[in-house]
Design a protein around this motif. Structure first.
Motif, PDB file in Angstrom:
ATOM      1  N   LEU A  31      73.194 -52.240  -5.828  1.00  0.00           N
ATOM      2  CA  LEU A  31      72.681 -50.876  -6.002  1.00  0.00           C
ATOM      3  C   LEU A  31      71.790 -50.836  -7.237  1.00  0.00           C
ATOM      4  CD1 LEU A  31      72.655 -47.855  -5.227  1.00  0.00           C
ATOM      5  CD2 LEU A  31      74.595 -47.550  -6.748  1.00  0.00           C
ATOM      6  N   GLY A  32      70.659 -50.227  -7.097  1.00  0.00           N
ATOM      7  CA  GLY A  32      69.697 -50.152  -8.193  1.00  0.00           C
ATOM      8  C   GLY A  32      68.596 -51.178  -8.069  1.00  0.00           C
ATOM      9  N   SER A  33      68.802 -52.166  -7.217  1.00  0.00           N
ATOM     10  CA  SER A  33      67.772 -53.188  -7.030  1.00  0.00           C
ATOM     11  C   SER A  33      67.280 -53.244  -5.586  1.00  0.00           C
ATOM     12  CB  SER A  33      68.304 -54.563  -7.444  1.00  0.00           C
ATOM     13  OG  SER A  33      69.389 -54.941  -6.616  1.00  0.00           O
ATOM     14  N   ALA A  34      67.681 -52.274  -4.775  1.00  0.00           N
ATOM     15  CA  ALA A  34      67.254 -52.255  -3.372  1.00  0.00           C
ATOM     16  C   ALA A  34      65.738 -52.120  -3.292  1.00  0.00           C
ATOM     17  CB  ALA A  34      67.926 -51.110  -2.621  1.00  0.00           C
ATOM     18  N   ILE A 109      67.173 -24.060 -12.457  1.00  0.00           N
ATOM     19  CA  ILE A 109      67.206 -24.028 -13.921  1.00  0.00           C
ATOM     20  C   ILE A 109      66.266 -25.092 -14.471  1.00  0.00           C
ATOM     21  CG2 ILE A 109      69.587 -23.154 -14.091  1.00  0.00           C
ATOM     22  CD1 ILE A 109      70.406 -26.126 -14.625  1.00  0.00           C
ATOM     23  N   ARG A 110      66.038 -25.053 -15.749  1.00  0.00           N
ATOM     24  CA  ARG A 110      65.322 -26.118 -16.447  1.00  0.00           C
ATOM     25  C   ARG A 110      66.371 -27.095 -16.970  1.00  0.00           C
ATOM     26  NH1 ARG A 110      61.025 -24.898 -14.436  1.00  0.00           N
ATOM     27  NH2 ARG A 110      59.716 -23.233 -15.151  1.00  0.00           N
ATOM     28  N   CYS A 111      66.083 -28.392 -16.805  1.00  0.00           N
ATOM     29  CA  CYS A 111      67.024 -29.388 -17.315  1.00  0.00           C
ATOM     30  C   CYS A 111      66.326 -30.728 -17.488  1.00  0.00           C
ATOM     31  CB  CYS A 111      68.238 -29.525 -16.403  1.00  0.00           C
ATOM     32  SG  CYS A 111      67.974 -30.431 -14.878  1.00  0.00           S
ATOM     33  N   THR A 112      67.002 -31.632 -18.167  1.00  0.00           N
ATOM     34  CA  THR A 112      66.509 -32.988 -18.358  1.00  0.00           C
ATOM     35  C   THR A 112      67.028 -33.880 -17.232  1.00  0.00           C
ATOM     36  OG1 THR A 112      68.431 -33.686 -19.633  1.00  0.00           O
ATOM     37  CG2 THR A 112      66.594 -32.668 -20.868  1.00  0.00           C
ATOM     38  N   ARG A 113      66.491 -35.086 -17.157  1.00  0.00           N
ATOM     39  CA  ARG A 113      67.008 -36.069 -16.187  1.00  0.00           C
ATOM     40  C   ARG A 113      68.468 -36.392 -16.485  1.00  0.00           C
ATOM     41  NH1 ARG A 113      63.321 -41.041 -14.539  1.00  0.00           N
ATOM     42  NH2 ARG A 113      65.075 -41.199 -13.136  1.00  0.00           N
ATOM     43  N   ASP A 114      68.811 -36.486 -17.767  1.00  0.00           N
ATOM     44  CA  ASP A 114      70.209 -36.757 -18.130  1.00  0.00           C
ATOM     45  C   ASP A 114      71.134 -35.662 -17.612  1.00  0.00           C
ATOM     46  OD1 ASP A 114      69.570 -39.153 -19.366  1.00  0.00           O
ATOM     47  OD2 ASP A 114      69.672 -38.334 -21.400  1.00  0.00           O
ATOM     48  N   GLU A 115      70.698 -34.410 -17.733  1.00  0.00           N
ATOM     49  CA  GLU A 115      71.512 -33.309 -17.217  1.00  0.00           C
ATOM     50  C   GLU A 115      71.611 -33.368 -15.696  1.00  0.00           C
ATOM     51  OE1 GLU A 115      71.000 -29.614 -20.231  1.00  0.00           O
ATOM     52  OE2 GLU A 115      69.132 -30.378 -19.328  1.00  0.00           O
ATOM     53  N   ALA A 116      70.517 -33.741 -15.030  1.00  0.00           N
ATOM     54  CA  ALA A 116      70.560 -33.885 -13.568  1.00  0.00           C
ATOM     55  C   ALA A 116      71.592 -34.942 -13.180  1.00  0.00           C
ATOM     56  CB  ALA A 116      69.171 -34.251 -13.042  1.00  0.00           C
ATOM     57  N   TRP A 117      71.646 -36.034 -13.939  1.00  0.00           N
ATOM     58  CA  TRP A 117      72.666 -37.060 -13.684  1.00  0.00           C
ATOM     59  C   TRP A 117      74.072 -36.524 -13.969  1.00  0.00           C
ATOM     60  CZ3 TRP A 117      73.053 -40.789 -10.587  1.00  0.00           C
ATOM     61  CH2 TRP A 117      71.969 -41.584 -10.252  1.00  0.00           C
ATOM     62  N   GLN A 118      74.211 -35.683 -14.982  1.00  0.00           N
ATOM     63  CA  GLN A 118      75.519 -35.085 -15.273  1.00  0.00           C
ATOM     64  C   GLN A 118      75.982 -34.211 -14.115  1.00  0.00           C
ATOM     65  OE1 GLN A 118      74.887 -33.082 -19.020  1.00  0.00           O
ATOM     66  NE2 GLN A 118      74.937 -34.992 -20.187  1.00  0.00           N
ATOM     67  N   PHE A 119      75.082 -33.417 -13.555  1.00  0.00           N
ATOM     68  CA  PHE A 119      75.436 -32.594 -12.396  1.00  0.00           C
ATOM     69  C   PHE A 119      75.889 -33.486 -11.241  1.00  0.00           C
ATOM     70  CE2 PHE A 119      71.800 -29.593 -13.849  1.00  0.00           C
ATOM     71  CZ  PHE A 119      72.616 -29.010 -14.805  1.00  0.00           C
ATOM     72  N   TYR A 133      73.074 -41.666  -6.235  1.00  0.00           N
ATOM     73  CA  TYR A 133      71.767 -42.292  -6.309  1.00  0.00           C
ATOM     74  C   TYR A 133      70.724 -41.231  -6.622  1.00  0.00           C
ATOM     75  CZ  TYR A 133      67.780 -45.209  -5.014  1.00  0.00           C
ATOM     76  OH  TYR A 133      66.620 -45.924  -5.030  1.00  0.00           O
ATOM     77  N   CYS A 134      69.673 -41.663  -7.271  1.00  0.00           N
ATOM     78  CA  CYS A 134      68.514 -40.809  -7.534  1.00  0.00           C
ATOM     79  C   CYS A 134      67.295 -41.579  -7.081  1.00  0.00           C
ATOM     80  CB  CYS A 134      68.419 -40.497  -9.018  1.00  0.00           C
ATOM     81  SG  CYS A 134      66.835 -39.766  -9.492  1.00  0.00           S
ATOM     82  N   GLY A 135      66.491 -40.958  -6.223  1.00  0.00           N
ATOM     83  CA  GLY A 135      65.262 -41.595  -5.754  1.00  0.00           C
ATOM     84  C   GLY A 135      64.128 -40.604  -5.748  1.00  0.00           C
ATOM     85  N   LEU A 136      62.932 -41.131  -5.889  1.00  0.00           N
ATOM     86  CA  LEU A 136      61.747 -40.287  -5.868  1.00  0.00           C
ATOM     87  C   LEU A 136      61.533 -39.764  -4.455  1.00  0.00           C
ATOM     88  CD1 LEU A 136      59.740 -39.317  -7.934  1.00  0.00           C
ATOM     89  CD2 LEU A 136      58.272 -41.237  -7.324  1.00  0.00           C
ATOM     90  N   ALA A 137      61.489 -38.439  -4.312  1.00  0.00           N
ATOM     91  CA  ALA A 137      61.305 -37.810  -3.001  1.00  0.00           C
ATOM     92  C   ALA A 137      59.819 -37.625  -2.696  1.00  0.00           C
ATOM     93  CB  ALA A 137      62.038 -36.479  -2.946  1.00  0.00           C
ATOM     94  N   SER A 138      59.084 -37.056  -3.637  1.00  0.00           N
ATOM     95  CA  SER A 138      57.631 -36.918  -3.499  1.00  0.00           C
ATOM     96  C   SER A 138      57.066 -36.473  -4.839  1.00  0.00           C
ATOM     97  CB  SER A 138      57.266 -35.931  -2.390  1.00  0.00           C
ATOM     98  OG  SER A 138      57.272 -34.609  -2.844  1.00  0.00           O
ATOM     99  N   VAL A 145      71.673 -37.571  -5.066  1.00  0.00           N
ATOM    100  CA  VAL A 145      72.634 -37.533  -3.969  1.00  0.00           C
ATOM    101  C   VAL A 145      73.921 -38.245  -4.356  1.00  0.00           C
ATOM    102  CG1 VAL A 145      70.788 -37.498  -2.227  1.00  0.00           C
ATOM    103  CG2 VAL A 145      71.831 -39.684  -2.871  1.00  0.00           C
ATOM    104  N   THR A 146      74.976 -37.888  -3.647  1.00  0.00           N
ATOM    105  CA  THR A 146      76.198 -38.680  -3.658  1.00  0.00           C
ATOM    106  C   THR A 146      76.305 -39.327  -2.289  1.00  0.00           C
ATOM    107  OG1 THR A 146      77.493 -36.762  -2.956  1.00  0.00           O
ATOM    108  CG2 THR A 146      77.430 -37.226  -5.330  1.00  0.00           C
ATOM    109  N   PHE A 147      77.077 -40.400  -2.226  1.00  0.00           N
ATOM    110  CA  PHE A 147      77.282 -41.029  -0.929  1.00  0.00           C
ATOM    111  C   PHE A 147      78.738 -41.424  -0.751  1.00  0.00           C
ATOM    112  CE2 PHE A 147      75.450 -44.290  -3.743  1.00  0.00           C
ATOM    113  CZ  PHE A 147      76.365 -45.319  -3.648  1.00  0.00           C
ATOM    114  N   HIS A 148      79.129 -41.500   0.521  1.00  0.00           N
ATOM    115  CA  HIS A 148      80.514 -41.749   0.917  1.00  0.00           C
ATOM    116  C   HIS A 148      80.549 -42.830   1.999  1.00  0.00           C
ATOM    117  CE1 HIS A 148      82.033 -37.842  -0.814  1.00  0.00           C
ATOM    118  NE2 HIS A 148      80.763 -37.543  -0.669  1.00  0.00           N
ATOM    119  N   ASP A 149      81.676 -43.516   2.073  1.00  0.00           N
ATOM    120  CA  ASP A 149      81.940 -44.436   3.202  1.00  0.00           C
ATOM    121  C   ASP A 149      80.836 -45.468   3.401  1.00  0.00           C
ATOM    122  OD1 ASP A 149      84.216 -42.836   3.655  1.00  0.00           O
ATOM    123  OD2 ASP A 149      83.086 -41.529   4.995  1.00  0.00           O
TER     124      ASP A 149
END
Length: 156
Positions: A31-34, A109-119, A133-138, A145-149
């Motif tokens: 994960l992180g190198s895909a 709201i306004r937030c930093t990337r670190d705060e987005a990761w905290q959420f 995971y966090c990926g560039l959407a556009s 996102v979170t992922f399961h299974d």
């Protein structure tokens, strides 16, 4: 623990939980190198693809962060995200309501990337998700996102 200190303790635990999950996935399948990741919102799935491995998991959208204006939009009120793909984000909203945390119950709201990761970490912890995971959407907008299974398929 006092009720007033509980939100901070849970937030700290959630960051530790996410760090352990992320390291576990990084060690197990990279994960992180895909080379590629894809989300199918209709199927509710995320894929991570590398030459040797493809990982499939159920996905939950937590929110989007636009770096150009530092804005965060919660998935539970995002026009592109439909139920049931924001259930993990609803757990964060409920946590925010319980403890009177404005940032967790306000649509945008306004937030930093670190705060987005905290959420996202809080959602991962509350939902007992497999990871996040966090990926560039556009453009400058990233999807968290979170992922399961997770299912790991060795290729070749």
């Amino acid at each position: 623990m006092s009720e007033a200190r509980e939100p901070e303790a849970t937030l700290k635990r959630s960051l530790e939980y996410l760090q352990l999950k992320m390291q576990s996935h990084a060690d197990a399948w990279g994960l992180g190198s895909a080379e590629r990741w894809d989300i199918d919102m209709d199927q509710g799935l995320i894929w991570f693809t590398q030459p040797e491995v493809r990982v499939t998991a159920k996905v939950q959208v937590i929110g989007t962060h636009d770096a150009s204006d530092a804005s965060w939009l919660w998935a539970w009120d995002h026009p592109s995200v439909e139920e049931p793909l924001f259930r993990d984000a609803l757990l964060v909203e409920a946590f925010g309501r319980k403890y009177g945390l404005y940032r967790y119950v306000t649509r945008s709201i306004r937030c930093t990337r670190d705060e987005a990761w905290q959420f996202t970490a809080l959602a991962c912890h509350l939902a007992q998700a497999s990871g996040a995971y966090c990926g560039l959407a556009s453009g400058d907008t990233a999807i968290y996102v979170t992922f399961h299974d997770t299912a790991v398929e060795r290729l070749g």
